[in-house]
Design a protein around this motif. Structure first.
Motif, PDB file in Angstrom:
ATOM      1  N   UNK A   8       0.831  -1.198   0.000  1.00 25.40           N
ATOM      2  CA  UNK A   8       0.000   0.000   0.000  1.00 25.40           C
ATOM      3  C   UNK A   8       0.868   1.251   0.000  1.00 25.40           C
ATOM      4  N   UNK A   9       0.547   2.188  -0.897  1.00 21.21           N
ATOM      5  CA  UNK A   9       1.267   3.453  -0.942  1.00 21.21           C
ATOM      6  C   UNK A   9       0.714   4.368   0.138  1.00 21.21           C
ATOM      7  N   UNK A  10       1.603   4.940   0.927  1.00 26.08           N
ATOM      8  CA  UNK A  10       1.215   5.823   2.022  1.00 26.08           C
ATOM      9  C   UNK A  10       1.836   7.196   1.787  1.00 26.08           C
ATOM     10  N   UNK A  11       1.025   8.240   1.902  1.00 18.99           N
ATOM     11  CA  UNK A  11       1.502   9.610   1.761  1.00 18.99           C
ATOM     12  C   UNK A  11       1.290  10.349   3.077  1.00 18.99           C
ATOM     13  N   UNK A  12       2.309  11.074   3.519  1.00 19.06           N
ATOM     14  CA  UNK A  12       2.201  11.915   4.706  1.00 19.06           C
ATOM     15  C   UNK A  12       2.040  13.358   4.263  1.00 19.06           C
ATOM     16  N   UNK A  13       1.034  14.021   4.772  1.00 17.90           N
ATOM     17  CA  UNK A  13       0.904  15.464   4.572  1.00 17.90           C
ATOM     18  C   UNK A  13       1.769  16.109   5.653  1.00 17.90           C
ATOM     19  N   UNK A  14       2.976  16.508   5.276  1.00 17.37           N
ATOM     20  CA  UNK A  14       3.922  17.054   6.252  1.00 17.37           C
ATOM     21  C   UNK A  14       3.395  18.368   6.821  1.00 17.37           C
ATOM     22  N   UNK A  15       3.891  18.718   7.978  1.00 15.49           N
ATOM     23  CA  UNK A  15       3.405  19.923   8.637  1.00 15.49           C
ATOM     24  C   UNK A  15       2.078  19.636   9.334  1.00 15.49           C
ATOM     25  N   UNK A  16       1.378  20.694   9.683  1.00 15.32           N
ATOM     26  CA  UNK A  16       0.137  20.558  10.454  1.00 15.32           C
ATOM     27  C   UNK A  16      -1.095  20.655   9.561  1.00 15.32           C
ATOM     28  N   UNK A  17      -2.127  19.890   9.932  1.00 12.52           N
ATOM     29  CA  UNK A  17      -3.422  19.909   9.259  1.00 12.52           C
ATOM     30  C   UNK A  17      -4.497  20.075  10.313  1.00 12.52           C
ATOM     31  N   UNK A  27     -10.229  14.910   1.744  1.00 14.68           N
ATOM     32  CA  UNK A  27     -10.179  14.556   0.319  1.00 14.68           C
ATOM     33  C   UNK A  27      -9.919  15.797  -0.530  1.00 14.68           C
ATOM     34  N   UNK A  28     -10.483  16.931  -0.145  1.00 16.09           N
ATOM     35  CA  UNK A  28     -10.257  18.185  -0.877  1.00 16.09           C
ATOM     36  C   UNK A  28      -8.792  18.609  -0.782  1.00 16.09           C
ATOM     37  N   UNK A  29      -8.178  18.444   0.375  1.00 22.42           N
ATOM     38  CA  UNK A  29      -6.754  18.763   0.534  1.00 22.42           C
ATOM     39  C   UNK A  29      -5.923  17.889  -0.408  1.00 22.42           C
ATOM     40  N   UNK A  31      -6.835  16.416  -3.181  1.00 24.10           N
ATOM     41  CA  UNK A  31      -7.083  16.743  -4.591  1.00 24.10           C
ATOM     42  C   UNK A  31      -6.579  18.135  -4.972  1.00 24.10           C
ATOM     43  N   UNK A  32      -6.917  19.143  -4.186  1.00 23.51           N
ATOM     44  CA  UNK A  32      -6.619  20.520  -4.561  1.00 23.51           C
ATOM     45  C   UNK A  32      -5.200  20.955  -4.210  1.00 23.51           C
ATOM     46  N   UNK A  33      -4.719  20.572  -3.051  1.00 24.43           N
ATOM     47  CA  UNK A  33      -3.401  21.019  -2.606  1.00 24.43           C
ATOM     48  C   UNK A  33      -2.278  20.142  -3.158  1.00 24.43           C
ATOM     49  N   UNK A  34      -2.496  18.820  -3.134  1.00 28.11           N
ATOM     50  CA  UNK A  34      -1.435  17.898  -3.529  1.00 28.11           C
ATOM     51  C   UNK A  34      -1.622  17.309  -4.923  1.00 28.11           C
ATOM     52  N   UNK A  35      -2.742  17.622  -5.570  1.00 27.87           N
ATOM     53  CA  UNK A  35      -3.001  17.185  -6.953  1.00 27.87           C
ATOM     54  C   UNK A  35      -2.965  15.665  -7.118  1.00 27.87           C
TER      55      UNK A  35
END
Length: 117
Positions: A8-17, A27-29, A31-35
């Protein structure tokens, strides 16, 4: 069903959310932020500002799963680079959830031995 297979591919959104966001906000983050496609079978992990909570979002083909872990004390060793997406292995995600860093001291480095013919 939630896919916890080793591939399974895992992506970390670095920094704070802001973890008050639910399915649609996360899901919007993605799609819109990370494409990226939030409806792929990848896992997307997010951490709050104090590094005490993690949310993981994954699409299973019929709906979203959200896993959440909140610490009572201490904090996660989350990558701090804001607005960056980091691809990690499922093993590294387990390390983060267990309170270790992405490169824990003493861990064996994964490698593939050379085949001698």
């Amino acid at each position: 069903m939630l896919d916890l297979a080793g591939g399974t591919t895992v992506y970390l959104a670095c920094g704070a959310t802001d973890l008050r966001k639910s399915y649609h906000g996360l899901a919007a983050i993605i799609k819109l932020k990370f494409k990226l496609d939030p409806y792929s079978r990848c896992m997307f992990a997010f951490c709050n500002r104090r590094r005490t909570s993690i949310k993981i979002l994954q699409w299973d083909g019929s709906g979203f799963w959200i896993l959440m872990k909140r610490l009572d004390r201490d904090s996660f060793h989350w990558p701090e680079t804001p607005d960056e997406l980091q691809k990690v292995t499922l093993k590294e995600m387990h390390w983060l959830c267990d309170g270790l860093s992405l490169t824990p001291k003493g861990a064996f480095e994964e490698r593939h031995p050379k085949i001698v013919v």
